[in-house]
Scaffold this active site. Structure first.
Site, PDB file in Angstrom:
ATOM      1  N   LYS A  59      38.807  39.037  43.006  1.00  0.00           N
ATOM      2  CA  LYS A  59      39.571  40.430  42.577  1.00  0.00           C
ATOM      3  C   LYS A  59      40.499  40.902  43.846  1.00  0.00           C
ATOM      4  O   LYS A  59      41.392  41.772  43.727  1.00  0.00           O
ATOM      5  CB  LYS A  59      38.302  41.309  42.352  1.00  0.00           C
ATOM      6  CG  LYS A  59      37.602  40.906  41.195  1.00  0.00           C
ATOM      7  CD  LYS A  59      37.960  41.534  40.104  1.00  0.00           C
ATOM      8  CE  LYS A  59      36.843  41.218  38.837  1.00  0.00           C
ATOM      9  NZ  LYS A  59      36.048  40.254  38.734  1.00  0.00           N
TER      10      LYS A  59
HETATM   11  C1  LIG Z   1      35.746  39.454  37.638  1.00  0.00           C
HETATM   12  C2  LIG Z   1      35.324  38.217  37.753  1.00  0.00           C
HETATM   13  C3  LIG Z   1      35.210  37.019  36.675  1.00  0.00           C
HETATM   14  C4  LIG Z   1      35.852  37.545  35.353  1.00  0.00           C
HETATM   15  O1  LIG Z   1      37.417  37.837  35.609  1.00  0.00           O
HETATM   16  P1  LIG Z   1      38.079  38.628  34.164  1.00  0.00           P
HETATM   17  O2  LIG Z   1      39.285  38.671  34.768  1.00  0.00           O
HETATM   18  O3  LIG Z   1      37.355  39.920  34.127  1.00  0.00           O
HETATM   19  O4  LIG Z   1      38.041  37.813  33.118  1.00  0.00           O
HETATM   20  C5  LIG Z   1      34.559  35.881  36.967  1.00  0.00           C
HETATM   21  N1  LIG Z   1      34.250  35.651  38.081  1.00  0.00           N
HETATM   22  C6  LIG Z   1      34.056  36.735  39.256  1.00  0.00           C
HETATM   23  C7  LIG Z   1      33.259  36.133  40.351  1.00  0.00           C
HETATM   24  C8  LIG Z   1      34.606  37.782  38.871  1.00  0.00           C
HETATM   25  O5  LIG Z   1      34.388  38.718  39.952  1.00  0.00           O
END
Ligand SMILES: *Cc1c(COP(=O)(O)O)cnc(C)c1O
Length: 497
Positions: free
Chosen positions: A115
């Site tokens: 993120k």
């Molecule tokens: C947010 C997240 C996901 C999922 O990503 P999306 O964009 O919501 O599909 C997968 N793995 C981790 C570690 C995340 O923080």
């Protein structure tokens, strides 16, 4: 490039990217999408091989954020993608697990999850956008998080002038390390509150606050407006397109794949944001064969892609990959819009809100199947995959990336598909240390988040990311827990409105 709503109401006009980033959600409840998908040429991808990550990002942003000046794009990308924020020069990193299987590590930023790739730059895109749009001086960011978004947003927005941020997380739905990261967050403009509910409760409540006319009035009176840092914001999505194209360029440059050779991309999926970015990259002309959507036991997307029926009337599971414990994959709406039209999207989402279910047309189902493959695995399989990969390749996967790795190896075995694959690695194993240790040793880990970090280091001979090690010395600032129907009170209290 103009942006329009996926629900296409006549009162929503086409707007600039800056306006879409400031607004977050369209006024008719839809999501903003670009009016058309720009194309990237093979020569441009090849040229990327010689560029820094920030320069690669400018190249992609130029196509989508056409109302930003070159200087603004350079400012935003260089402020975010540098070695103060990231622990590697290349910003992302690629590990070759074995021939043709590449792990794209997207977790070298300050919070050790992918993120950061979007949330390190979003505050710059947003504050730049605010300057470009009239009458917006102070923005309040509300975030519902299943763990990683919250911390990454807090870290991105902390002490950014003209912004305030409030984060809600499910009280029992995040890892120890994630919780520690959030409750110790520094900054004068931040608020963090646990919610007695799951992630979808948090997300639904935040969406309601956004559209609550009473709260909006009060906020307006105090000279502020809401915006979102959730993955529904276009400013979150566009930075995610960059790393897929960038990874491809790096593989070409390193002679791992030939120019124009197709790759598969496998993504551990929750809200459908990360994999949607890969879809945009493909639509732009990146040579992609299949996009593999990997889910945990909350396998609503696996069912959807395989049957065309999205049905959230099902049990919600808390799993070892909590950032994927989601039953409402918001960004799926954008995919459906691109594969059909606003009228269908309106119909399906009306049905979703009334019955919790919708079924796409056979045409749309077939279009999805042209590009997407879906699979899922449970917690036992996730742990077994972490162990298998560690024993075979001496590489440590976190629980989310392990879901992708397992789903992909099942897919490759079943189909015999030998296409090179980029597996998106979304978190450092240290963020989910307890689960990873249990996977490696076969025994549950009893200690706290710092104990697990030390143990994981011993087991895997890898280094604890500095930002996680540093948390031990930080005081706890946020202890509030709110009932799920009372979070608007926390918002009005925190903002004094
Ligand atoms: C947010 C997240 C996901 C999922 O990503 P999306 O964009 O919501 O599909 C997968 N793995 C981790 C570690 C995340 O923080």
């Amino acid at each position: 490039m103009k942006y329009i709503s996926t629900r296409g109401s006549s009162e929503v006009s086409a707007i600039s990217s800056a306006q879409a980033i400031v607004d977050g959600l369209a006024p008719d409840g839809g999501l903003y999408v670009p009016e058309s998908i720009p194309q990237i040429k093979p020569e441009q991808i090849e040229a990327m091989g010689e560029m820094s990550y920030a320069e690669r990002a400018v190249l992609v942003f130029n196509e989508f954020l056409t109302d930003f000046t070159q200087a603004e794009l350079v400012y935003c990308t260089e402020s975010a993608y540098n070695v103060v924020n990231f622990d590697t020069d290349s910003i992302t990193s690629i590990a070759e697990l074995f021939d043709g299987t590449y792990i794209l590590e997207l977790w070298h930023g300050p919070t050790c999850a992918f993120k950061d790739m979007a949330l390190q730059i979003l505050p710059f895109l947003l504050t730049t956008s605010m300057k470009k749009t009239e009458g917006r001086e102070n923005v309040v960011i509300l975030v519902a998080t299943s763990g990683d978004t919250g911390k990454a947003a807090l870290e991105g927005f902390s002490n950014v002038p003209g912004t305030e941020i409030i984060v809600f997380y499910p009280v029992d739905g995040v890892s120890q390390m994630q919780k520690r990261q959030m409750i110790t967050q520094e900054g004068v403009n931040v608020g963090v509150c646990a919610v007695d509910g799951n992630f979808d409760d948090c997300q639904t409540a935040v969406k309601e606050i956004f559209t609550d006319p009473v709260i909006s009035k009060k906020l307006e009176k105090s000279g502020k407006t809401f915006s979102s840092a959730n993955s529904i914001n276009w400013g979150r999505l566009v930075p995610q397109i960059v790393y897929y194209i960038s990874a491809y360029a790096t593989l070409v440059k390193n002679g791992k794949i030939k120019t124009s050779e197709k790759v598969n991309i496998c993504v551990p999926t929750g809200n459908f944001g990360n994999i949607l970015a890969a879809f945009y990259a493909k639509q732009m002309g990146l040579p992609v064969n299949k996009l593999v959507c990997a889910s945990n036991t909350n396998n609503i997307l696996t069912d959807f892609i395989n049957t065309g029926i999205y049905d959230r009337n099902r049990e919600f599971y808390t799993t070892l990959s909590p950032s994927m414990d989601i039953l409402i994959s918001s960004n799926l709406e954008r995919l459906l819009y691109h594969l059909s039209d606003a009228e269908h999207v309106r119909q399906w989402f009306k049905s979703l809100s009334e019955t919790g279910r919708y079924e796409v047309t056979p045409e749309v189902k077939a279009l999805i199947a042209e590009t997407f493959v879906a699979g899922c695995c449970n917690d036992e399989e996730t742990k077994a995959e972490i162990r298998r990969v560690f024993e075979k390749y001496s590489y440590t996967l976190d629980t989310h990336t392990a879901v992708a790795s397992k789903v992909y190896s099942d897919y490759a075995e079943k189909t015999g598909d030998k296409t090179p694959v980029i597996i998106a690695s979304t978190a450092s194993p240290y963020k989910f240390g307890g689960s990873v240790i249990e996977a490696l040793t076969g025994k549950p880990f009893e200690g706290d988040e710092f104990g697990s970090a030390a143990e994981l280091r011993t087991l895997t001979h890898t280094e604890i990311p500095k930002t996680l090690a540093d948390l031990a010395g930080k005081p706890i600032r946020f202890k509030d827990v709110s009932p799920k129907d009372k979070i608007s009170d926390y918002v009005t209290k925190t903002l004094s409105i």
